[in-house]
Scaffold this motif. Sequence first.
Motif, PDB file in Angstrom:
ATOM      1  N   ILE A 286       1.007  -1.106  -0.069  1.00 42.09           N
ATOM      2  CA  ILE A 286       0.067   0.134   0.059  1.00 42.09           C
ATOM      3  C   ILE A 286       0.795   1.212  -0.188  1.00 42.09           C
ATOM      4  N   THR A 287       1.842   0.997   0.829  1.00 40.59           N
ATOM      5  CA  THR A 287       2.794   2.467   0.916  1.00 40.59           C
ATOM      6  C   THR A 287       3.528   2.780  -0.555  1.00 40.59           C
ATOM      7  N   GLU A 288       3.968   1.799  -0.947  1.00 39.89           N
ATOM      8  CA  GLU A 288       4.699   1.708  -2.283  1.00 39.89           C
ATOM      9  C   GLU A 288       3.475   2.214  -3.420  1.00 39.89           C
ATOM     10  N   HIS A 289       2.385   1.553  -3.543  1.00 45.14           N
ATOM     11  CA  HIS A 289       1.542   2.010  -4.486  1.00 45.14           C
ATOM     12  C   HIS A 289       1.092   3.560  -4.209  1.00 45.14           C
ATOM     13  N   ASP A 290       0.870   3.902  -2.993  1.00 40.76           N
ATOM     14  CA  ASP A 290       0.411   5.229  -2.416  1.00 40.76           C
ATOM     15  C   ASP A 290       1.630   6.385  -2.962  1.00 40.76           C
ATOM     16  N   ARG A 291       2.731   5.892  -2.768  1.00 37.01           N
ATOM     17  CA  ARG A 291       3.731   7.024  -2.814  1.00 37.01           C
ATOM     18  C   ARG A 291       3.760   8.049  -3.837  1.00 37.01           C
ATOM     19  N   GLY A 292       3.229   7.477  -5.172  1.00 38.61           N
ATOM     20  CA  GLY A 292       3.328   8.317  -6.295  1.00 38.61           C
ATOM     21  C   GLY A 292       1.950   8.831  -6.499  1.00 38.61           C
ATOM     22  N   GLU A 293       1.039   8.715  -5.400  1.00 40.98           N
ATOM     23  CA  GLU A 293      -0.234   9.680  -5.418  1.00 40.98           C
ATOM     24  C   GLU A 293      -0.326  10.620  -4.086  1.00 40.98           C
ATOM     25  N   SER A 294       0.301  11.607  -4.102  1.00 42.45           N
ATOM     26  CA  SER A 294       0.235  12.572  -3.153  1.00 42.45           C
ATOM     27  C   SER A 294      -0.920  13.111  -2.702  1.00 42.45           C
ATOM     28  N   HIS A 295      -2.184  12.929  -3.417  1.00 45.08           N
ATOM     29  CA  HIS A 295      -3.243  13.661  -3.190  1.00 45.08           C
ATOM     30  C   HIS A 295      -4.175  12.787  -2.380  1.00 45.08           C
ATOM     31  N   ARG A 296      -3.786  11.536  -2.328  1.00 42.03           N
ATOM     32  CA  ARG A 296      -4.341  10.452  -1.560  1.00 42.03           C
ATOM     33  C   ARG A 296      -4.121  10.698  -0.115  1.00 42.03           C
ATOM     34  N   GLN A 297      -5.494  10.492   0.634  1.00 38.48           N
ATOM     35  CA  GLN A 297      -5.350  10.792   2.247  1.00 38.48           C
ATOM     36  C   GLN A 297      -5.202   9.681   2.746  1.00 38.48           C
ATOM     37  N   VAL A 298      -5.800   8.599   2.321  1.00 36.82           N
ATOM     38  CA  VAL A 298      -6.321   7.250   3.068  1.00 36.82           C
ATOM     39  C   VAL A 298      -5.377   6.117   2.423  1.00 36.82           C
ATOM     40  N   GLN A 299      -4.626   5.344   3.063  1.00 40.29           N
ATOM     41  CA  GLN A 299      -3.595   4.481   2.808  1.00 40.29           C
ATOM     42  C   GLN A 299      -4.751   3.130   2.209  1.00 40.29           C
ATOM     43  N   ALA A 300      -4.754   2.434   1.155  1.00 43.09           N
ATOM     44  CA  ALA A 300      -5.687   1.546   1.111  1.00 43.09           C
ATOM     45  C   ALA A 300      -5.178   0.667  -0.448  1.00 43.09           C
ATOM     46  N   ILE A 301      -5.911  -0.380  -0.445  1.00 41.03           N
ATOM     47  CA  ILE A 301      -5.666  -1.258  -1.576  1.00 41.03           C
ATOM     48  C   ILE A 301      -7.220  -1.935  -1.865  1.00 41.03           C
ATOM     49  N   PRO A 302      -7.436  -2.357  -3.206  1.00 42.04           N
ATOM     50  CA  PRO A 302      -8.459  -3.050  -3.605  1.00 42.04           C
ATOM     51  C   PRO A 302      -8.407  -4.607  -2.938  1.00 42.04           C
ATOM     52  N   ARG A 303      -9.237  -5.008  -2.483  1.00 44.90           N
ATOM     53  CA  ARG A 303      -9.277  -6.408  -1.843  1.00 44.90           C
ATOM     54  C   ARG A 303      -8.666  -7.413  -2.733  1.00 44.90           C
ATOM     55  N   ASP A 304      -9.201  -7.554  -4.123  1.00 47.82           N
ATOM     56  CA  ASP A 304      -8.666  -8.418  -5.062  1.00 47.82           C
ATOM     57  C   ASP A 304      -7.317  -8.152  -5.234  1.00 47.82           C
ATOM     58  N   ASP A 305      -6.680  -6.721  -5.347  1.00 41.04           N
ATOM     59  CA  ASP A 305      -5.111  -6.592  -5.340  1.00 41.04           C
ATOM     60  C   ASP A 305      -4.488  -7.164  -4.156  1.00 41.04           C
ATOM     61  N   ALA A 306      -5.232  -6.957  -3.162  1.00 39.57           N
ATOM     62  CA  ALA A 306      -4.528  -7.539  -1.948  1.00 39.57           C
ATOM     63  C   ALA A 306      -4.063  -8.929  -1.687  1.00 39.57           C
ATOM     64  N   ILE A 307      -5.437  -9.542  -2.391  1.00 37.89           N
ATOM     65  CA  ILE A 307      -5.141 -11.210  -2.313  1.00 37.89           C
ATOM     66  C   ILE A 307      -3.907 -11.553  -3.488  1.00 37.89           C
ATOM     67  N   GLU A 308      -3.966 -10.656  -4.651  1.00 38.21           N
ATOM     68  CA  GLU A 308      -3.013 -11.031  -5.660  1.00 38.21           C
ATOM     69  C   GLU A 308      -1.323 -10.625  -4.909  1.00 38.21           C
ATOM     70  N   VAL A 309      -1.193  -9.630  -4.296  1.00 38.68           N
ATOM     71  CA  VAL A 309      -0.194  -9.318  -3.642  1.00 38.68           C
ATOM     72  C   VAL A 309       0.313 -10.392  -2.563  1.00 38.68           C
ATOM     73  N   LEU A 310      -0.680 -11.060  -1.873  1.00 43.25           N
ATOM     74  CA  LEU A 310      -0.374 -12.002  -0.750  1.00 43.25           C
ATOM     75  C   LEU A 310       0.131 -13.433  -1.727  1.00 43.25           C
ATOM     76  N   LEU A 311      -0.590 -13.648  -2.745  1.00 44.15           N
ATOM     77  CA  LEU A 311      -0.360 -14.771  -3.532  1.00 44.15           C
ATOM     78  C   LEU A 311       1.158 -14.672  -4.287  1.00 44.15           C
ATOM     79  N   SER A 312       1.448 -13.343  -4.591  1.00 44.94           N
ATOM     80  CA  SER A 312       2.561 -13.473  -5.370  1.00 44.94           C
ATOM     81  C   SER A 312       3.909 -12.940  -4.515  1.00 44.94           C
ATOM     82  N   THR A 313       3.711 -12.626  -3.440  1.00 44.96           N
ATOM     83  CA  THR A 313       5.106 -12.298  -2.577  1.00 44.96           C
ATOM     84  C   THR A 313       5.899 -13.317  -2.247  1.00 44.96           C
ATOM     85  N   ASP A 314       7.300 -13.155  -2.192  1.00 48.21           N
ATOM     86  CA  ASP A 314       8.100 -14.336  -2.109  1.00 48.21           C
ATOM     87  C   ASP A 314       8.445 -14.681  -0.440  1.00 48.21           C
ATOM     88  N   GLU A 315       7.811 -13.502   0.358  1.00 47.15           N
ATOM     89  CA  GLU A 315       7.859 -13.609   1.722  1.00 47.15           C
ATOM     90  C   GLU A 315       6.726 -14.744   2.384  1.00 47.15           C
TER      91      GLU A 315
END
Length: 91
Positions: free
Chosen positions: A26-55
């Motif tokens: 979320i931090t990495e995604h929001d870094r380029g969006e200075s107008h964004r007030q709330v740190q957020a990620i779509p649920r489907d994207d969150a699932i994809e992040v969790l499935l694709s991480t090496d951690e």
Amino acid sequence: MSRAADPRPPLPDWVLEAYTVLTDAITEHDRGESHRQVQAIPRDDAIEVLLSTDELDLEPEDADYALTRLLDRGYFYEVDSELRVTTPSEA
């Protein structure tokens, strides 16, 4: 509520690791969006992040379970299928 006063069992380490992975994404995604007030990620994207991480090595059901636990425990809240960080970390 402090951890000592919380009667619920602590979250498993892998669920907390999922939280770290997601907040980093979320931090990495929001870094380029200075107008964004709330740190957020779509649920489907969150699932994809969790499935694709090496951690983490998660199945889709595991990723969904982790998100559900994090929502239930107040680490995230959901608005229009978007997960928002309840308490954003200090930058």
